[in-house]
Design a protein around this motif. Structure first.
Motif, PDB file in Angstrom:
ATOM      1  N   LYS A  42       0.839  -1.212   0.000  1.00  0.00           N
ATOM      2  CA  LYS A  42       0.000   0.000   0.000  1.00  0.00           C
ATOM      3  C   LYS A  42       0.869   1.255   0.000  1.00  0.00           C
ATOM      4  CE  LYS A  42      -3.717   0.412   2.509  1.00  0.00           C
ATOM      5  NZ  LYS A  42      -4.857   0.734   1.681  1.00  0.00           N
ATOM      6  N   SER A  94       2.220   1.702  -3.465  1.00  0.00           N
ATOM      7  CA  SER A  94       1.169   2.098  -4.394  1.00  0.00           C
ATOM      8  C   SER A  94       0.799   3.573  -4.223  1.00  0.00           C
ATOM      9  CB  SER A  94      -0.059   1.217  -4.159  1.00  0.00           C
ATOM     10  OG  SER A  94      -1.109   1.594  -5.010  1.00  0.00           O
ATOM     11  N   GLU A  95       0.744   4.025  -2.989  1.00  0.00           N
ATOM     12  CA  GLU A  95       0.304   5.402  -2.694  1.00  0.00           C
ATOM     13  C   GLU A  95       1.432   6.426  -2.759  1.00  0.00           C
ATOM     14  OE1 GLU A  95      -1.509   4.860   1.124  1.00  0.00           O
ATOM     15  OE2 GLU A  95      -3.169   3.693   0.281  1.00  0.00           O
ATOM     16  N   SER A 127       4.572   6.165  -4.923  1.00  0.00           N
ATOM     17  CA  SER A 127       5.439   5.411  -5.831  1.00  0.00           C
ATOM     18  C   SER A 127       6.845   5.987  -5.976  1.00  0.00           C
ATOM     19  CB  SER A 127       4.777   5.241  -7.194  1.00  0.00           C
ATOM     20  OG  SER A 127       4.561   6.492  -7.800  1.00  0.00           O
ATOM     21  N   SER A 154       5.254  -4.818  -4.563  1.00  0.00           N
ATOM     22  CA  SER A 154       5.290  -3.360  -4.382  1.00  0.00           C
ATOM     23  C   SER A 154       5.748  -2.654  -5.646  1.00  0.00           C
ATOM     24  CB  SER A 154       6.216  -3.005  -3.211  1.00  0.00           C
ATOM     25  OG  SER A 154       5.680  -3.520  -2.019  1.00  0.00           O
ATOM     26  N   ALA A 190       2.861  -2.624  -7.959  1.00  0.00           N
ATOM     27  CA  ALA A 190       1.862  -1.654  -7.501  1.00  0.00           C
ATOM     28  C   ALA A 190       2.333  -0.223  -7.736  1.00  0.00           C
ATOM     29  CB  ALA A 190       1.553  -1.878  -6.021  1.00  0.00           C
ATOM     30  N   ALA A 191       3.608   0.050  -7.473  1.00  0.00           N
ATOM     31  CA  ALA A 191       4.148   1.406  -7.628  1.00  0.00           C
ATOM     32  C   ALA A 191       4.151   1.842  -9.089  1.00  0.00           C
ATOM     33  CB  ALA A 191       5.556   1.485  -7.053  1.00  0.00           C
ATOM     34  N   SER A 192       4.295   0.891 -10.001  1.00  0.00           N
ATOM     35  CA  SER A 192       4.326   1.226 -11.426  1.00  0.00           C
ATOM     36  C   SER A 192       2.958   1.066 -12.085  1.00  0.00           C
ATOM     37  CB  SER A 192       5.361   0.358 -12.138  1.00  0.00           C
ATOM     38  OG  SER A 192       4.991  -1.006 -12.050  1.00  0.00           O
ATOM     39  N   ASN A 193       1.924   0.836 -11.281  1.00  0.00           N
ATOM     40  CA  ASN A 193       0.551   0.657 -11.772  1.00  0.00           C
ATOM     41  C   ASN A 193       0.394  -0.519 -12.730  1.00  0.00           C
ATOM     42  OD1 ASN A 193      -0.994   2.656 -10.414  1.00  0.00           O
ATOM     43  ND2 ASN A 193       0.009   4.214 -11.675  1.00  0.00           N
ATOM     44  N   ARG A 194       1.243  -1.517 -12.595  1.00  0.00           N
ATOM     45  CA  ARG A 194       1.108  -2.718 -13.424  1.00  0.00           C
ATOM     46  C   ARG A 194       0.183  -3.735 -12.784  1.00  0.00           C
ATOM     47  NH1 ARG A 194       7.305  -2.682 -14.828  1.00  0.00           N
ATOM     48  NH2 ARG A 194       7.205  -1.290 -16.612  1.00  0.00           N
ATOM     49  N   LYS A 245      -2.547  -4.047  -9.041  1.00  0.00           N
ATOM     50  CA  LYS A 245      -3.068  -3.492  -7.801  1.00  0.00           C
ATOM     51  C   LYS A 245      -3.591  -4.649  -6.949  1.00  0.00           C
ATOM     52  CE  LYS A 245      -2.535   0.926  -8.462  1.00  0.00           C
ATOM     53  NZ  LYS A 245      -1.466   1.589  -7.786  1.00  0.00           N
TER      54      LYS A 245
END
Length: 191
Positions: A89, A92-93, A95, A153, A156-160, A162
């Motif tokens: 999280k 993701s929030e 990045s 992570s 998630a951080a690269s929006n690949r 979620k």
């Protein structure tokens, strides 16, 4: 009469956060930090001996915040799953900040590795289920979960991807079970 100090330690640390959150550690220079505060570099060197001290104080502040605010959220009944959900999280929030701290190579990487290791062991050694496991199994769980959490992570951080809490829980519980069955794992760089 002496002039009143207008740029405080807190102002400087806030500017460091802004710089690293947008540019990563490549932007960690006295000039960039001063520009964020619209001042010269002099206040930085009045508060900190050098940039190494500033970076260390900043990392200490960040890890305290992560420990006390980010990694204490509960989602499941498993402390390892919760730790990794919080890590994903956070990535993701935040990045750019996540990548700067945990992916990019910089002088505080070893300190952050130690923080991650210590936090993991603090959590599992306070848990009735995990505390009684052998050191070898704990180390295998740590190594395998860390590798998996960095992967999740980064996605998630690269929006690949979620991943949901439920998906992370299934993945991490599988990793934990595999680690218990096959604990012979070692990555010396993670220490």
């Amino acid at each position: 009469m002496a002039r009143k100090k207008t740029i405080t330690r807190e102002h400087i640390l806030s500017a460091v956060f802004e710089v690293i959150s947008t540019e990563g550690f490549s932007g960690f220079t006295a000039r960039n930090i001063a520009n964020k505060m619209k001042t010269s570099t002099q206040p930085i060197y009045l508060e900190f001996k050098n940039m190494d001290e500033l970076r260390n104080v900043f990392i200490d502040q960040v890890t305290a915040g992560l420990r006390n605010e980010v990694y204490n959220q509960s989602y499941t009944d498993d402390c390892i799953v919760d730790l990794i959900v919080n890590y994903v999280k956070f990535a993701s929030e935040n990045s750019v900040f996540y990548k700067a701290l945990f992916v990019d190579n910089h002088d505080s990487g070893t300190k952050l590795n130690k923080f991650t290791r210590n936090l993991f062991y603090d959590k599992i050694n306070q848990d009735d289920v995990y505390a009684k496991l052998s050191d070898e199994v704990k180390e295998a769980i740590f190594t395998n979960c860390w590798v998996m959490s960095v992967g999740l992570s980064s996605l998630a951080a690269s929006n690949r991807a979620k991943p949901t809490v439920e998906e992370i829980e299934v993945i991490i519980k599988n990793v934990i079970e595999m680690s218990k069955k096959h604990p012979k794992v070692s990555l010396t760089k993670l220490k």
